[in-house]
Design a protein around this motif. Sequence first.
Motif, PDB file in Angstrom:
ATOM      1  N   ILE A  29      40.574  39.938  33.682  1.00 26.50           N
ATOM      2  CA  ILE A  29      39.595  40.465  34.650  1.00 26.50           C
ATOM      3  C   ILE A  29      38.210  39.879  34.372  1.00 26.50           C
ATOM      4  N   GLY A  63      38.110  36.744  36.117  1.00 33.76           N
ATOM      5  CA  GLY A  63      37.886  36.980  37.539  1.00 33.76           C
ATOM      6  C   GLY A  63      36.414  37.221  37.849  1.00 33.76           C
ATOM      7  N   MET A  64      35.752  37.990  36.973  1.00 30.60           N
ATOM      8  CA  MET A  64      34.316  38.250  37.156  1.00 30.60           C
ATOM      9  C   MET A  64      33.516  36.945  37.071  1.00 30.60           C
ATOM     10  N   MET A  72      34.579  34.049  37.996  1.00 28.52           N
ATOM     11  CA  MET A  72      34.793  33.338  39.264  1.00 28.52           C
ATOM     12  C   MET A  72      33.903  33.907  40.370  1.00 28.52           C
ATOM     13  N   ILE A  73      33.755  35.250  40.359  1.00 33.81           N
ATOM     14  CA  ILE A  73      32.923  35.879  41.382  1.00 33.81           C
ATOM     15  C   ILE A  73      31.465  35.488  41.188  1.00 33.81           C
ATOM     16  N   GLU A 109      31.009  32.095  42.524  1.00 37.48           N
ATOM     17  CA  GLU A 109      30.924  32.083  43.982  1.00 37.48           C
ATOM     18  C   GLU A 109      29.533  32.499  44.454  1.00 37.48           C
ATOM     19  N   GLU A 110      28.917  33.413  43.693  1.00 28.29           N
ATOM     20  CA  GLU A 110      27.583  33.880  44.064  1.00 28.29           C
ATOM     21  C   GLU A 110      26.499  32.931  43.580  1.00 28.29           C
ATOM     22  N   MET A 154      37.574  26.651  38.773  1.00 22.01           N
ATOM     23  CA  MET A 154      38.665  27.273  39.526  1.00 22.01           C
ATOM     24  C   MET A 154      40.022  26.871  38.952  1.00 22.01           C
ATOM     25  N   SER A 198      40.487  28.920  35.840  1.00 19.49           N
ATOM     26  CA  SER A 198      40.847  30.297  36.172  1.00 19.49           C
ATOM     27  C   SER A 198      42.342  30.406  36.487  1.00 19.49           C
TER      28      SER A 198
END
Lengths: 123, 211
Positions: free
Chosen positions: B87, B90-91, B93-94, B97-98, B184, B187
């Motif tokens: 997780i 995943g954070m 990756m977020i 994206e931001e 990516m 990930s």
Amino acid sequence: MSAHQAQNAPAPDGGHGHGSRRGYVIGFLLSAVLTAIPFWLVMSGVLADRQITAILVIALALVQIVVHTYFFLHVNPRAEGGWTLMALIFTVVIVTIVIAGSLWIMYHLNNNMMPMSGDMAGM
Amino acid sequence: MTEAPTAAADAAPPIFYQTEADENDHSSGGTMLGFWIYLMSDALIFATLFATYGVLSTSYAGGPAPRQIFELPLVALNTAMLLISSITCGMAMIAMEEGKARTTQIWLAITGLFGAAFVGIELYEFATLIGEGASPLRSAFLSAFFTLVGTHGLHVTVGLVWIVVMLVQVGQRGLIEDNKRRLMCLSMFWHLLDVVWIGVFTFVYLLGVVR
């Protein structure tokens, strides 16, 4: 092609998806539960029947693999025009053949090649 | 590029190949699918190792059985480490994206720490087993066990090296398109290792103890 795709897929996940915060949290909570249950089943030994325990543990693992694939790896029918899903299905088929086939063949080989008790008695 | 061909066909210079930047609107395109297919081939390697383990898992040769040597609390802790690293990855990756380079690095570093904890616990487990005499040389079951679990551990270690490389790269260049693509892929690699671990803790440890 890319412009065309951008027009057709305005979804936040785009063509290949990186997931949302919510998606990751849902996936994490689900997999935490799906991990805790089988460990609890085996470590506490609540079910007297080992066969049933084994079947439940395997079933939970399969569900968790699907959860991971969907929420973390973002494999769905739309990602990369469906090609990641196709590659995954192909791989699952090969993996099943390799594992199930090996176990099947070697199990029968063991049964037929091992000295039987009758043979041993005659020796 | 030479002058002669452009002079001959000035209006439409021939394009023999396209660089990635031309083709992609968003950092991936063919690379992600290609990397996915590589990961699927990796899954096949693990499938053969799982099959080998399945075939040999009852060949104890008078050595210890799974029930005698596996410590489930340790495996549960190990599993928690890998799950949490999933997780945090995943954070990262977020955050990527931001467009937050610093946050991405922090989440990546946390992911790396949990991954390192996983590898550390696994090495401790291996050392304990070998110390007890349950080395890969003891029986076919133990050979298959060390090969399967060790290959997964090796993959995680490679992932750790990749994380360190990405920390440096993001530090130097920021979140450029190339780095996003690399992150990516990283990930996907990390999450796939988590999926393989589900198979390991289920089929090797839990079912080994139940049997």
